[in-house]
Design a protein around this motif. Structure first.
Motif, mmCIF file in Angstrom:
data_model
loop_
_atom_site.group_PDB
_atom_site.id
_atom_site.type_symbol
_atom_site.label_atom_id
_atom_site.label_comp_id
_atom_site.label_asym_id
_atom_site.label_seq_id
_atom_site.Cartn_x
_atom_site.Cartn_y
_atom_site.Cartn_z
ATOM 1 N N ASP A 118 1.480 8.116 -11.733
ATOM 2 C CA ASP A 118 1.448 6.332 -11.795
ATOM 3 C C ASP A 118 1.605 5.944 -11.666
ATOM 4 O OD1 ASP A 118 3.315 5.079 -13.647
ATOM 5 O OD2 ASP A 118 5.291 5.331 -13.497
ATOM 6 N N ARG A 119 -0.160 4.998 -12.358
ATOM 7 C CA ARG A 119 -0.714 4.467 -12.074
ATOM 8 C C ARG A 119 -0.860 3.442 -12.280
ATOM 9 N NH1 ARG A 119 -5.267 1.698 -12.309
ATOM 10 N NH2 ARG A 119 -7.053 1.005 -11.163
ATOM 11 N N ALA A 120 -0.333 2.567 -13.357
ATOM 12 C CA ALA A 120 0.909 1.989 -14.022
ATOM 13 C C ALA A 120 1.502 1.163 -12.990
ATOM 14 C CB ALA A 120 1.429 1.973 -15.342
ATOM 15 N N ALA A 121 2.774 2.234 -12.655
ATOM 16 C CA ALA A 121 3.518 1.777 -11.792
ATOM 17 C C ALA A 121 2.879 0.852 -10.279
ATOM 18 C CB ALA A 121 5.197 2.721 -11.492
ATOM 19 N N ALA A 122 2.165 1.431 -9.788
ATOM 20 C CA ALA A 122 1.472 1.637 -8.995
ATOM 21 C C ALA A 122 1.056 -0.321 -8.637
ATOM 22 C CB ALA A 122 0.557 2.160 -8.234
ATOM 23 N N VAL A 123 0.515 -0.609 -9.711
ATOM 24 C CA VAL A 123 0.006 -2.396 -9.941
ATOM 25 C C VAL A 123 0.976 -3.221 -10.297
ATOM 26 C CG1 VAL A 123 -1.608 -3.173 -11.977
ATOM 27 C CG2 VAL A 123 -2.215 -0.732 -11.168
ATOM 28 N N ALA A 124 2.090 -2.491 -10.956
ATOM 29 C CA ALA A 124 3.180 -3.438 -11.045
ATOM 30 C C ALA A 124 4.065 -3.581 -9.478
ATOM 31 C CB ALA A 124 4.427 -2.653 -11.846
ATOM 32 N N THR A 133 0.747 -1.066 0.239
ATOM 33 C CA THR A 133 -0.156 0.330 -0.012
ATOM 34 C C THR A 133 0.715 1.212 0.217
ATOM 35 O OG1 THR A 133 -2.323 -0.817 1.643
ATOM 36 C CG2 THR A 133 -1.615 1.273 1.568
ATOM 37 N N GLY A 134 1.613 1.485 0.896
ATOM 38 C CA GLY A 134 3.050 2.766 0.783
ATOM 39 C C GLY A 134 3.695 2.372 -0.094
ATOM 40 N N ARG A 135 4.143 1.588 -1.169
ATOM 41 C CA ARG A 135 5.054 2.121 -2.260
ATOM 42 C C ARG A 135 3.653 2.363 -3.064
ATOM 43 N NH1 ARG A 135 10.027 0.073 -2.651
ATOM 44 N NH2 ARG A 135 9.758 -0.639 -4.341
ATOM 45 N N ALA A 136 2.632 1.058 -3.244
ATOM 46 C CA ALA A 136 1.837 2.006 -4.417
ATOM 47 C C ALA A 136 1.540 3.500 -4.254
ATOM 48 C CB ALA A 136 0.554 0.591 -4.728
ATOM 49 N N ALA A 137 0.708 3.444 -3.213
ATOM 50 C CA ALA A 137 0.192 5.231 -2.590
ATOM 51 C C ALA A 137 1.059 6.289 -3.267
ATOM 52 C CB ALA A 137 -0.192 5.066 -1.108
ATOM 53 N N ARG A 138 2.829 6.257 -2.886
ATOM 54 C CA ARG A 138 3.177 7.046 -3.133
ATOM 55 C C ARG A 138 3.697 6.527 -5.048
ATOM 56 N NH1 ARG A 138 7.769 9.517 -0.007
ATOM 57 N NH2 ARG A 138 7.408 9.022 2.410
ATOM 58 N N ALA A 170 -6.763 -9.141 -15.040
ATOM 59 C CA ALA A 170 -7.553 -7.882 -15.806
ATOM 60 C C ALA A 170 -7.330 -5.947 -15.939
ATOM 61 C CB ALA A 170 -8.963 -8.167 -14.727
ATOM 62 N N GLU A 171 -5.766 -5.976 -14.925
ATOM 63 C CA GLU A 171 -4.684 -4.801 -15.235
ATOM 64 C C GLU A 171 -4.471 -4.914 -16.742
ATOM 65 O OE1 GLU A 171 -5.128 -1.926 -14.053
ATOM 66 O OE2 GLU A 171 -6.814 -2.523 -11.841
ATOM 67 N N ARG A 172 -3.968 -5.572 -17.488
ATOM 68 C CA ARG A 172 -3.604 -5.858 -19.017
ATOM 69 C C ARG A 172 -1.719 -5.424 -18.607
ATOM 70 N NH1 ARG A 172 -6.398 -7.540 -22.918
ATOM 71 N NH2 ARG A 172 -8.501 -7.456 -22.283
ATOM 72 N N VAL A 173 -1.533 -5.334 -17.348
ATOM 73 C CA VAL A 173 0.337 -5.540 -16.898
ATOM 74 C C VAL A 173 1.144 -5.928 -17.202
ATOM 75 C CG1 VAL A 173 -0.542 -2.555 -15.708
ATOM 76 C CG2 VAL A 173 -0.265 -5.305 -14.604
ATOM 77 N N PRO A 174 2.129 -6.162 -17.828
ATOM 78 C CA PRO A 174 3.436 -7.131 -17.402
ATOM 79 C C PRO A 174 3.251 -7.899 -15.965
ATOM 80 C CG PRO A 174 4.211 -5.212 -18.272
ATOM 81 C CD PRO A 174 3.108 -4.819 -17.688
ATOM 82 N N LEU A 175 2.759 -9.463 -16.453
ATOM 83 C CA LEU A 175 3.105 -10.580 -15.196
ATOM 84 C C LEU A 175 3.967 -11.729 -14.129
ATOM 85 C CD1 LEU A 175 -0.673 -11.536 -16.163
ATOM 86 C CD2 LEU A 175 -0.024 -9.609 -14.400
ATOM 87 N N HIS A 176 5.177 -11.111 -15.600
ATOM 88 C CA HIS A 176 5.913 -11.870 -14.761
ATOM 89 C C HIS A 176 6.571 -10.962 -13.821
ATOM 90 C CE1 HIS A 176 7.465 -9.250 -17.887
ATOM 91 N NE2 HIS A 176 8.937 -8.145 -16.642
ATOM 92 N N PRO A 177 7.321 -12.621 -13.327
ATOM 93 C CA PRO A 177 8.374 -12.016 -11.660
ATOM 94 C C PRO A 177 9.387 -10.860 -11.722
ATOM 95 C CG PRO A 177 8.161 -13.717 -11.645
ATOM 96 C CD PRO A 177 7.399 -13.063 -12.715
ATOM 97 N N ARG A 178 10.121 -9.580 -11.192
ATOM 98 C CA ARG A 178 10.805 -9.535 -11.616
ATOM 99 C C ARG A 178 10.944 -8.933 -10.037
ATOM 100 N NH1 ARG A 178 8.405 -3.215 -13.336
ATOM 101 N NH2 ARG A 178 10.101 -2.863 -12.957
#
Length: 438
Positions: free
Chosen positions: A83-89, A72-77, A214-222
């Motif tokens: 940058d919503r895509a980075a938040a979903v990532a 939550t903290g990382r995605a919220a920042r 459903a968010e259509r973002v890359p799903l591979h592990p990073r």
């Protein structure tokens, strides 16, 4: 996010985040309360078994809390920086981490469930055997439980608390219906309770995983991003371990006073967890709003939000305390017909009610600091309060034969120590560091 925008968003913006989160947070402990009531009517031994097994499963749920809060903290920042895509990532990588940990927990409990139950029950016996069997089955839901926690984490970070309502409520309502059917008409007894638990958690985890797809973002592990999350989660994990060592010790001490005492402790403790998670709805809103404010570079807005959340936490804590006092003579009978269990619950009840206003402020400020990424301070505070306050108090209760009242006095001391340190941190302002990352 300017100061005027924060003021304009309150209380409506806070309510828009906190109220859906409240329902989500309440769903799991409400199911546990239903489960406790169903099992409690099987007798004293099954109730004591769930007291022990349920405390261990709470430890697994705390692993989920670590994943969710760190995400939550990382995605919220990142969301606050636009940058919503980075938040979903962040949510994708948190979900891989959650799945791996959940599978490890499920496998490990097949090996250590029995010995752990015997250790908490004070030795082999009917209660230990029943608790071990319950834990081995219930642990199979750990992957789903932790996936759902990761999903809640990134959705809160992007300030979406509505979709999790369906993802959490649906499976838990199904399980609340399934539990009594499995326990009584189908004759599975205590095992039926564990199976219903697994069903709810697995379905819930699957729904959150589908939302990521459903968010259509890359799903591979990073791996690099997962390592960054692990660094943040490390401090939250140490903090969680301090909590769980304390609560496991409290259950172990209560079990040494007899089945009636540990049964009453289970009832009161699950009610405590229930009210704590209700109060934690404010912390969820604080994480999202404070994290977004700092990600947008607005420290004054974050500080204004912190003060507002502290006052809201106090008000909610007072309200819950009044409800607990009103239910003192009635609520324990919902979970057990045993007069000795009722008598033991009365010893813990005054402490339970008295700590709730203080806990409301503590949980709200926990959310503020987690949203700000100030988790190292929270880690150190929790460890000191547990080692220097809670653990000595509950083991003193055992040595001096103070019973359940002594155990709950120790929990109250734990809350008081944390409250004092959090207020000092809030006043210092050192927690309010702006930027996409802390």
């Amino acid at each position: 996010m300017s100061e005027s925008r924060v003021v304009a968003a309150s209380p409506r913006r806070i309510a828009a985040l906190a109220l859906p989160a409240l329902v989500v947070l309440a769903a799991e402990p409400l199911y546990v309360l239903v489960d406790t009531a169903v099992v409690g009517h099987l007798g004293r031994v099954p109730l004591a078994a769930v007291a022990i097994g349920g405390t261990v499963m709470t430890l697994i749920a705390w692993l989920g809390t670590v994943v969710a809060y760190g995400t939550t903290g990382r995605a919220a920042r990142r969301f606050g920086a636009g940058d919503r895509a980075a938040a979903v990532a962040e949510g994708v990588q948190a979900s891989w981490l959650a799945l791996g940990v959940g599978l490890l927990v499920a496998l490990a409990m097949q090996v250590v469930g029995g010995p752990l139950a015997r250790g908490l029950a004070g030795g082999p016996g009917e209660v230990a055997e029943a608790a071990g069997q319950w834990m081995r089955i219930a642990a199979l839901g750990a992957p789903g439980l932790l996936l759902a926690a990761a999903g809640n984490g990134w959705m809160r970070g992007v300030q979406d608390t509505r979709r999790p309502l369906a993802f959490v409520l649906g499976p838990n309502l199904l399980s609340a219906v399934l539990c009594p059917l499995l326990v009584y008409p189908l004759g599975l007894g205590l095992t039926g309770s564990a199976v219903a638990n697994v069903v709810a958690q697995t379905i819930g985890g699957g729904l959150f995983a589908a939302a990521l797809v459903a968010e259509r973002v890359p799903l591979h592990p990073r791996p690099r991003l997962i390592r960054q999350q692990l660094v943040l989660s490390r401090d939250l994990l140490i903090r969680g371990v301090a909590f769980q060592a304390s609560f496991l010790s409290a259950t172990a001490v209560a079990s040494r006073f007899g089945a009636a005492t540990v049964g009453a402790h289970q009832i009161t403790l699950q009610l405590w967890f229930f009210t704590a998670l209700l109060l934690d709805a404010l912390a969820i809103a604080a994480q999202a709003l404070v994290g977004a404010a700092l990600g947008a570079g607005d420290a004054p807005a974050a500080r204004a939000l912190a003060r507002r959340f502290a006052l809201l936490g106090l008000g909610c804590g007072v309200l819950f305390a009044l409800l607990v006092v009103a239910g003192a003579g009635v609520v324990p009978s919902w979970f057990s017909t045993d007069a000795q269990v009722h008598a033991q619950a009365r010893l813990a009840w005054p402490w339970f009610a008295a700590m709730l206003p203080l806990a409301g402020v503590v949980f709200a400020l926990d959310g503020v600091l987690i949203g700000a990424g100030d988790v190292r301070y929270l880690r150190n505070l929790t460890v000191v309060a547990a080692v220097g306050g809670f653990l000595p108090a509950i083991w003193t209760a055992y040595v001096w034969d103070l019973g359940l009242g002594g155990i709950w006095a120790g929990l109250t001391l734990f809350v008081v120590l944390r409250l004092g340190a959090l207020l000092l941190r809030l006043r210092s302002g050192a927690w309010a560091v702006v930027g996409v990352v802390r």
